[in-house]
Design an enzyme around this catalytic site. Sequence first.
Site, PDB file in Angstrom:
ATOM      1  NE  ARG A 128      -6.730   5.135   5.585  1.00 53.13           N
ATOM      2  CZ  ARG A 128      -5.675   5.354   6.373  1.00 53.13           C
ATOM      3  NH1 ARG A 128      -5.742   5.087   7.657  1.00 53.13           N
ATOM      4  NH2 ARG A 128      -4.568   5.842   5.874  1.00 53.13           N
TER       5      ARG A 128
ATOM      6  NE  ARG B  64       1.028  10.344  10.349  1.00 56.44           N
ATOM      7  CZ  ARG B  64       0.380   9.364   9.713  1.00 56.44           C
ATOM      8  NH1 ARG B  64       1.054   8.412   9.117  1.00 56.44           N
ATOM      9  NH2 ARG B  64      -0.923   9.343   9.663  1.00 56.44           N
TER      10      ARG B  64
ATOM     11  CB  CYS C 102      -4.099   6.776  11.215  1.00 60.13           C
ATOM     12  SG  CYS C 102      -4.846   5.386  10.354  1.00 60.13           S
TER      13      CYS C 102
ATOM     14  CG  ASP D 165       3.078   1.360   9.572  1.00 64.34           C
ATOM     15  OD1 ASP D 165       2.696   2.171  10.437  1.00 64.34           O
ATOM     16  OD2 ASP D 165       3.153   1.640   8.368  1.00 64.34           O
TER      17      ASP D 165
ATOM     18  CE  LYS E   8      -1.714   1.698   3.901  1.00 62.67           C
ATOM     19  NZ  LYS E   8      -1.766   3.148   4.167  1.00 62.67           N
ATOM     20  CG  ASN E   9       2.634   2.603   3.581  1.00 62.28           C
ATOM     21  OD1 ASN E   9       1.520   3.128   3.543  1.00 62.28           O
ATOM     22  ND2 ASN E   9       3.140   2.107   4.696  1.00 62.28           N
TER      23      ASN E   9
END
Length: 422
Positions: A400, A123, A118, A308, A22-23
């Site tokens: 997600r 960040r 999230c 993560d 995904k990232n």
Amino acid sequence: MDSILVRGGAELKGEIEIAGAKNACLALMPATLLSEEPLTLTNAPRLSDIRTMTMLLQSLGAEVQNLAGGKVQAMSSHAEITPIADYDIVRKMRASNLVLGPLLARLGHAVVSLPGGCAIGARPMDLHIDALESLGARIELRDGYLHAKAAQGLKGARYEMRFASVGATENFLMAAVLAKGSSQLVNAAREPEIVDLVKCLRAMGAQISGEGTSTIEIQGVDRLHGATHPVVTDRIELGTYMLAPAIAGGEVECIGGRRDLVASFCDKLEAAEIEVEETGRGLKVKRKNGRVGAVDVVTAPFPGFPTDLQAQMMALLCTADGVSVLEETVFENRFMHAPELVRMGATIDVHGGHATVTGVERLKGAPVMATDLRASVSLILAALAAEGETLVSRVYHLDRGYERLEEKLGACGARVERVKGQ
């Protein structure tokens, strides 16, 4: 709003195919803005975040087609591009800020809303802003939008990041590939997703070297061309499903898994008496005799233990034999899953960036609530081995980052089902 119902106690046996990252895909998709020629991504994950990025790119004027059931993203930015990324889309996902660098490189100006995602920490965007301003951009924050300009075009520069931010590294790379002259990024992020982005940009004609190290060199080119690129395996999904048999018992082979993507994570699993075997198809995982052993974990940027996977690792350690300490060094507010695990009978004491987990014999099912993407899957993992039923609510977070989770776990014997909301 959907929930996930888990009936614990079933050992797992079988195989799970790991999706594309995904990232990585969320950084690769904006790269289409850098060229008028088509960019095609294979092995793309089928997730709500990918759909959000699709909507964002389409709002900018790019064409995006989902082929092969969503596993192929065929994109083109040959039409006129609109440089405004609107709040209504950007607010849904942090990675939306990755259109900023490509828009500046392609058009010389951009207006991008501050992003959402999230709630696991600040960040801040200042790392992205500083990196792009080193290339000659001028960026102002007005009314919740970043107004960026590079009237004379971007120019190569040396920039040293004070923190190895993945997103800022990606924005810098996509801007610098079309900048005039050479650029050097010092203290660059080293994650596999960065390496994958560089491979894609190089296939498009970019001149980049040093990916996977802390210093990346870029020689700007006049234009990029089209390419076809396979998205790298999702190391976070890989680690998550490796933990499933470790928690529930049994043996699962993760198809497409590579140890080099999760080496530090594998080291911790083995220290906790979990067997990790490399096969010709991926990684096979099973628990050794008896309870899992307690281990201490400190999250860190790659190649360290991934933040993560911290929540999922905590789920494992809740039933370990002994006391484990988890230290979160990457994001603040990332122990929000701990109170929900306590509802299931875990013993967890959180103080700032440290969580002390005293293992118990067994967890018990309970109604719990997901607070973010990785927290949601940690609760499902914990529920696999808990007595009775666990109902995990607010699983829109889960969608997600994990495709067909109920199907993948269910095929290995887990009793997991989605409960549709009203």
